[in-house]
Scaffold this motif. Structure first.
Motif, mmCIF file in Angstrom:
data_model
loop_
_atom_site.group_PDB
_atom_site.id
_atom_site.type_symbol
_atom_site.label_atom_id
_atom_site.label_comp_id
_atom_site.label_asym_id
_atom_site.label_seq_id
_atom_site.Cartn_x
_atom_site.Cartn_y
_atom_site.Cartn_z
ATOM 1 N N GLU A 213 0.789 -1.232 0.000
ATOM 2 C CA GLU A 213 0.000 0.000 0.000
ATOM 3 C C GLU A 213 0.822 1.283 0.000
ATOM 4 O O GLU A 213 0.333 2.323 -0.437
ATOM 5 C CB GLU A 213 -0.919 0.017 1.236
ATOM 6 C CG GLU A 213 -1.941 -1.107 1.274
ATOM 7 C CD GLU A 213 -2.723 -1.138 2.575
ATOM 8 O OE1 GLU A 213 -2.382 -0.344 3.502
ATOM 9 O OE2 GLU A 213 -3.659 -1.954 2.693
ATOM 10 N N SER A 214 2.053 1.242 0.498
ATOM 11 C CA SER A 214 2.802 2.483 0.708
ATOM 12 C C SER A 214 3.550 2.924 -0.546
ATOM 13 O O SER A 214 3.686 2.181 -1.526
ATOM 14 C CB SER A 214 3.781 2.319 1.867
ATOM 15 O OG SER A 214 4.731 1.311 1.583
ATOM 16 N N HIS A 215 4.070 4.139 -0.499
ATOM 17 C CA HIS A 215 4.835 4.704 -1.610
ATOM 18 C C HIS A 215 6.152 3.947 -1.763
ATOM 19 O O HIS A 215 6.765 3.542 -0.768
ATOM 20 C CB HIS A 215 5.111 6.186 -1.325
ATOM 21 C CG HIS A 215 5.589 6.943 -2.531
ATOM 22 N ND1 HIS A 215 6.896 6.868 -2.985
ATOM 23 C CD2 HIS A 215 4.939 7.787 -3.371
ATOM 24 C CE1 HIS A 215 7.025 7.635 -4.058
ATOM 25 N NE2 HIS A 215 5.853 8.206 -4.313
ATOM 26 N N PRO A 216 6.627 3.749 -3.001
ATOM 27 C CA PRO A 216 7.888 3.032 -3.211
ATOM 28 C C PRO A 216 9.069 3.622 -2.446
ATOM 29 O O PRO A 216 10.005 2.895 -2.084
ATOM 30 C CB PRO A 216 8.096 3.145 -4.726
ATOM 31 C CG PRO A 216 6.727 3.279 -5.287
ATOM 32 C CD PRO A 216 5.956 4.074 -4.279
ATOM 33 N N ILE A 217 9.044 4.920 -2.177
ATOM 34 C CA ILE A 217 10.144 5.542 -1.440
ATOM 35 C C ILE A 217 10.239 4.966 -0.030
ATOM 36 O O ILE A 217 11.329 4.775 0.515
ATOM 37 C CB ILE A 217 9.969 7.077 -1.394
ATOM 38 C CG1 ILE A 217 10.185 7.663 -2.796
ATOM 39 C CG2 ILE A 217 10.933 7.716 -0.400
ATOM 40 C CD1 ILE A 217 9.973 9.158 -2.880
ATOM 41 N N ASP A 218 9.087 4.672 0.564
ATOM 42 C CA ASP A 218 9.075 4.076 1.905
ATOM 43 C C ASP A 218 9.768 2.724 1.878
ATOM 44 O O ASP A 218 10.565 2.389 2.760
ATOM 45 C CB ASP A 218 7.628 3.933 2.384
ATOM 46 C CG ASP A 218 7.528 3.371 3.790
ATOM 47 O OD1 ASP A 218 8.190 3.914 4.692
ATOM 48 O OD2 ASP A 218 6.775 2.391 3.990
ATOM 49 N N LYS A 219 9.476 1.948 0.854
ATOM 50 C CA LYS A 219 10.089 0.630 0.708
ATOM 51 C C LYS A 219 11.601 0.750 0.514
ATOM 52 O O LYS A 219 12.381 -0.009 1.111
ATOM 53 C CB LYS A 219 9.451 -0.081 -0.491
ATOM 54 C CG LYS A 219 9.902 -1.508 -0.728
ATOM 55 C CD LYS A 219 9.091 -2.110 -1.871
ATOM 56 C CE LYS A 219 9.568 -3.505 -2.227
ATOM 57 N NZ LYS A 219 8.771 -4.089 -3.333
ATOM 58 N N LEU A 220 12.026 1.706 -0.305
ATOM 59 C CA LEU A 220 13.459 1.913 -0.533
ATOM 60 C C LEU A 220 14.164 2.346 0.738
ATOM 61 O O LEU A 220 15.262 1.877 1.054
ATOM 62 C CB LEU A 220 13.669 2.954 -1.634
ATOM 63 C CG LEU A 220 13.314 2.516 -3.058
ATOM 64 C CD1 LEU A 220 13.370 3.709 -4.006
ATOM 65 C CD2 LEU A 220 14.264 1.414 -3.525
ATOM 66 N N TRP A 221 13.532 3.248 1.484
ATOM 67 C CA TRP A 221 14.119 3.749 2.725
ATOM 68 C C TRP A 221 14.317 2.619 3.734
ATOM 69 O O TRP A 221 15.409 2.428 4.280
ATOM 70 C CB TRP A 221 13.220 4.840 3.301
ATOM 71 C CG TRP A 221 13.289 5.032 4.788
ATOM 72 C CD1 TRP A 221 12.335 4.701 5.692
ATOM 73 C CD2 TRP A 221 14.368 5.600 5.541
ATOM 74 N NE1 TRP A 221 12.739 5.030 6.957
ATOM 75 C CE2 TRP A 221 13.985 5.583 6.900
ATOM 76 C CE3 TRP A 221 15.609 6.116 5.203
ATOM 77 C CZ2 TRP A 221 14.798 6.058 7.916
ATOM 78 C CZ3 TRP A 221 16.432 6.596 6.226
ATOM 79 C CH2 TRP A 221 16.039 6.570 7.556
ATOM 80 N N VAL A 222 13.278 1.834 3.947
ATOM 81 C CA VAL A 222 13.366 0.743 4.912
ATOM 82 C C VAL A 222 14.368 -0.309 4.447
ATOM 83 O O VAL A 222 15.191 -0.805 5.225
ATOM 84 C CB VAL A 222 11.982 0.109 5.151
ATOM 85 C CG1 VAL A 222 12.095 -1.101 6.062
ATOM 86 C CG2 VAL A 222 11.030 1.135 5.745
ATOM 87 N N GLY A 223 14.321 -0.637 3.163
ATOM 88 C CA GLY A 223 15.236 -1.644 2.628
ATOM 89 C C GLY A 223 16.687 -1.234 2.717
ATOM 90 O O GLY A 223 17.579 -2.078 2.831
ATOM 91 N N ALA A 224 16.944 0.067 2.694
ATOM 92 C CA ALA A 224 18.317 0.557 2.728
ATOM 93 C C ALA A 224 18.897 0.620 4.129
ATOM 94 O O ALA A 224 20.107 0.466 4.306
ATOM 95 C CB ALA A 224 18.387 1.945 2.086
ATOM 96 N N VAL A 225 18.034 0.847 5.153
ATOM 97 C CA VAL A 225 18.574 1.117 6.491
ATOM 98 C C VAL A 225 18.293 0.034 7.531
ATOM 99 O O VAL A 225 18.909 0.048 8.603
ATOM 100 C CB VAL A 225 18.057 2.470 7.037
ATOM 101 C CG1 VAL A 225 18.376 3.594 6.068
ATOM 102 C CG2 VAL A 225 16.572 2.432 7.341
#
Length: 298
Positions: A213-225
């Protein structure tokens, strides 16, 4: 990469977990025999999962010294568990401020927080009953611990919950029936594993739902950190203070623990299921993978 599992509606998940909580929940104050004596010659964590198992330092230790090391490592891990569950409850409480208080989802979150409060009480009492002392956060760690709940939101909330729950859970499942383990600790693990199974299911469904459901940026942020968890746990699991309390040279002990292939294998087994889940949901980017590898979990 495996095919993504379709996330369930959060009310459906909460309903199932609430029913499970009615059937299988514990009150450690009465479900553990706190008056039973410790058994001579038994460990507070099985030797095979201790950070120094198989090292030159381990080979030089007497059985009594090894049991004392297990007491201190168990007290350290239980202390870390208290810190984490405290932070998780803070984050869940903040999330509840923005949820429908009458929803099944909110009711289950409150149920889970009740579980975690009992777990913190159980861990603290176990440390005292073991004849150990709790480990305290150092000043810099305390600052981070007070800030982290503010960052646990959205996808990061559920990923953080899994990082704090699954690694401990996987190790507990492997050792709770070990004949070398003190009965009190075995019973504590049985209770914790049963109730954490619901918490892990709740968090995994939360991750799946947020990823969908969330914006792809949220996924990238979590996946990176999210890999910061690997670096952090490496340091927490080899706390120099616990080696000092066990009568060992903290610097030498930590160096041998970090280089110990047996300890790395324990960490990797504990992380395997969680790592696969994060990868399946696109949350294991190169930076996080590198951090988990640096921590010895990959």
């Amino acid at each position: 990469m495996s095919q993504l599992v379709t996330p369930l509606d959060r009310e459906t998940v909460a309903d199932r977990l609430l029913k499970g909580a009615v059937k299988r929940s514990y009150a450690p104050v009465v479900d553990i025999d706190w008056d039973a004596p410790m058994e001579a010659g038994k460990y507070f964590l099985p030797p095979k999962v201790l950070s120094l198992y198989g090292t030159p330092l381990w080979e030089s230790m007497s059985t009594e010294q090894r049991i004392e090391l297990s007491r201190q490592e168990a007290a350290n891990i239980l202390s870390v568990g208290i810190w984490f569950e405290n932070m998780l409850n803070q984050a869940l409480l903040k999330s509840l401020m923005h949820n429908d208080p009458g929803s099944l989802h909110s009711r289950y979150m409150l149920t889970e927080m009740g579980d975690e409060c009992r777990h913190m009480t159980m861990f603290g009492r176990a440390i005292e009953r073991m004849g150990a002392k709790p480990y305290q956060l150092r000043p810099a760690q305390a600052v981070v611990a007070n800030l982290l709940p503010k960052a646990f939101r959205g996808t990061m909330l559920w990923v953080a919950a899994l990082i704090g729950e699954e690694i401990f859970d996987a190790t507990q499942r492997r050792v709770l029936d070990d004949p070398l383990l003190q009965p009190l600790i075995s019973r504590l693990m049985q209770i914790h594993v049963t109730e954490e199974a619901r918490h892990i299911r709740f968090a995994r469904e939360g991750v799946r739902r947020r990823v969908a459901e969330s914006h792809p940026i949220d996924k990238l942020w979590v996946g990176a950190v999210q890999g910061i968890g690997g670096v952090l746990f490496r340091r927490l699991f080899t706390n120099p203070a616990m080696y000092k309390r066990a009568g060992l040279d903290p610097k030498i002990a930590r160096e041998q623990a970090w280089a110990n292939p047996h300890f790395r294998a324990v960490q990797q087994e504990g992380f395997a299921s969680l790592g696969a889940f994060l990868d399946e949901n696109g949350l294991m980017l190169a930076s996080s993978r590198a951090m988990w590898r640096r921590g010895g979990f990959l």
